[in-house]
Write an enzyme that holds these catalytic residues in place. Structure first.
Site, PDB file in Angstrom:
ATOM      1  N   ASP A  74       0.866  -1.169   0.000  1.00 47.68           N
ATOM      2  CA  ASP A  74       0.000   0.000   0.000  1.00 47.68           C
ATOM      3  C   ASP A  74       0.913   1.232   0.000  1.00 47.68           C
ATOM      4  O   ASP A  74       1.919   1.252   0.715  1.00 47.68           O
ATOM      5  CB  ASP A  74      -0.902   0.006   1.241  1.00 47.68           C
ATOM      6  CG  ASP A  74      -2.173   0.814   0.985  1.00 47.68           C
ATOM      7  OD1 ASP A  74      -2.663   0.825  -0.151  1.00 47.68           O
ATOM      8  OD2 ASP A  74      -2.665   1.454   1.929  1.00 47.68           O
ATOM      9  N   SER A  75       0.572   2.219  -0.825  1.00 54.01           N
ATOM     10  CA  SER A  75       1.417   3.414  -0.936  1.00 54.01           C
ATOM     11  C   SER A  75       0.594   4.681  -0.853  1.00 54.01           C
ATOM     12  O   SER A  75      -0.619   4.654  -1.054  1.00 54.01           O
ATOM     13  CB  SER A  75       2.135   3.476  -2.297  1.00 54.01           C
ATOM     14  OG  SER A  75       2.720   2.286  -2.611  1.00 54.01           O
ATOM     15  N   PHE A 153       0.222   8.779 -14.506  1.00 52.78           N
ATOM     16  CA  PHE A 153       0.098   8.014 -13.254  1.00 52.78           C
ATOM     17  C   PHE A 153       0.134   8.885 -12.000  1.00 52.78           C
ATOM     18  O   PHE A 153       1.105   9.607 -11.749  1.00 52.78           O
ATOM     19  CB  PHE A 153       1.177   6.929 -13.160  1.00 52.78           C
ATOM     20  CG  PHE A 153       1.110   6.162 -11.858  1.00 52.78           C
ATOM     21  CD1 PHE A 153      -0.087   5.596 -11.423  1.00 52.78           C
ATOM     22  CD2 PHE A 153       2.222   6.040 -11.038  1.00 52.78           C
ATOM     23  CE1 PHE A 153      -0.175   4.915 -10.208  1.00 52.78           C
ATOM     24  CE2 PHE A 153       2.149   5.361  -9.819  1.00 52.78           C
ATOM     25  CZ  PHE A 153       0.952   4.797  -9.408  1.00 52.78           C
TER      26      PHE A 153
HETATM   27  P1  IMP Z   1      -1.067   2.053  -4.327  1.00 57.14           P
HETATM   28  O1  IMP Z   1      -1.356   1.661  -2.920  1.00 57.14           O
HETATM   29  O2  IMP Z   1       0.319   1.677  -4.775  1.00 57.14           O
HETATM   30  O3  IMP Z   1      -2.149   1.600  -5.276  1.00 57.14           O
HETATM   31  O4  IMP Z   1      -1.078   3.661  -4.364  1.00 57.14           O
HETATM   32  C1  IMP Z   1      -2.212   4.422  -3.950  1.00 57.14           C
HETATM   33  C2  IMP Z   1      -2.212   5.771  -4.631  1.00 57.14           C
HETATM   34  O5  IMP Z   1      -1.056   6.537  -4.240  1.00 57.14           O
HETATM   35  C3  IMP Z   1      -2.136   5.713  -6.156  1.00 57.14           C
HETATM   36  O6  IMP Z   1      -3.423   5.583  -6.734  1.00 57.14           O
HETATM   37  C4  IMP Z   1      -1.501   7.061  -6.495  1.00 57.14           C
HETATM   38  O7  IMP Z   1      -2.470   8.093  -6.476  1.00 57.14           O
HETATM   39  C5  IMP Z   1      -0.549   7.294  -5.333  1.00 57.14           C
HETATM   40  N1  IMP Z   1       0.794   6.781  -5.665  1.00 57.14           N
HETATM   41  C6  IMP Z   1       1.416   5.711  -5.089  1.00 57.14           C
HETATM   42  N2  IMP Z   1       2.631   5.520  -5.639  1.00 57.14           N
HETATM   43  C7  IMP Z   1       2.780   6.493  -6.574  1.00 57.14           C
HETATM   44  C8  IMP Z   1       3.847   6.817  -7.488  1.00 57.14           C
HETATM   45  O8  IMP Z   1       4.891   6.159  -7.567  1.00 57.14           O
HETATM   46  N3  IMP Z   1       3.630   7.889  -8.274  1.00 57.14           N
HETATM   47  C9  IMP Z   1       2.496   8.635  -8.256  1.00 57.14           C
HETATM   48  N4  IMP Z   1       1.480   8.373  -7.438  1.00 57.14           N
HETATM   49  C10 IMP Z   1       1.612   7.299  -6.587  1.00 57.14           C
END
Ligand code: IMP
Length: 208
Positions: A74-75, A153
């Site tokens: 998760d990010s 992205f």
């Molecule tokens: P996820 O948990 O990796 O799906 O990230 C959740 C949300 O964080 C994504 O939908 C993006 O809006 C943002 N995000 C996470 N990583 C990145 C990145 O490397 N570049 C740009 N946005 C990011």
């Protein structure tokens, strides 16, 4: 080859993890294991959400008599002057999963703000029968005042990387991978997954 399930249906992530783990593991997607439910990310932190995803998939595997290890990630983007917003809500900051609307909201909130420092963070949770481990990667920078570079992205084109001295939207995939929060977390996971380190970790546990 040892199998690991990645708690994601996103083919791009499957490919990315396959590459990052260097071909030593076969990464199975949720589709590969027949999992087609929606996992609700109800946590208020990245750690909670990564754990929820890993646990849900581990339980599903157990119900089906399988015991593969699971990884879930998760990010989010953390903007310091906004008290860490959008953080765990990065994907849906403006209400729905619309990257353009999310970026517009961030740029609007930062209008006239001098402190524009921010960081991306990625949490990877590894869950197996006898172990749960968390790996955290961060990358630092500043939010620009306008979009610069590839807008395809997330927040890439408004994140000016302190390491690269350009936005993630201007960086090549290789440049971004060298410094990104995801690859920094994955690098630690990769180290942990080498047989020596995993056995060492188990030994430590038995000695407690
Ligand atoms: P996820 O948990 O990796 O799906 O990230 C959740 C949300 O964080 C994504 O939908 C993006 O809006 C943002 N995000 C996470 N990583 C990145 C990145 O490397 N570049 C740009 N946005 C990011």
């Amino acid at each position: 080859m040892e199998k690991i399930v990645l708690a994601s249906a996103n083919q791009h992530k499957i490919k990315e993890f396959n590459e990052m783990l260097g071909g030593n593991f076969k990464i199975l997607s949720l589709e590969d294991i027949g999992f087609n439910r929606e996992i609700e990310e109800t946590g208020s932190t990245l750690i909670q959400n990564a754990k929820i995803k890993a646990e849900t998939v581990r339980n599903y595997l157990k119900e089906n008599g399988k015991d593969y290890p699971v990884i879930a990630d998760d990010s989010g983007l953390f903007i310091h002057v906004l008290g860490g917003e959008p953080g765990v809500y990065s994907a849906r900051y403006a209400g729905s999963h619309d990257d353009q609307a999310n970026r517009d909201k961030v740029l609007g909130k930062l209008e006239n703000k001098l402190d524009r420092t921010a960081n991306f963070e990625c949490v990877i949770c590894y869950m197996a029968k006898d172990t749960t481990k968390l790996f955290i990667g961060r990358t630092y920078g500043e939010i620009t005042t306008e979009e610069i570079g590839d807008t395809s992205f997330g927040y890439d084109c408004i994140f000016f990387s302190s390491d690269l001295r350009k936005t993630f939207g201007e960086a090549t995939a290789a440049e971004k991978n060298a410094v990104s929060h995801r690859s920094r977390a994955a690098e630690q996971l990769k180290k942990f997954l080498t047989p020596y380190n995993r056995n060492f970790d188990r030994t430590l546990k038995f000695n407690k």
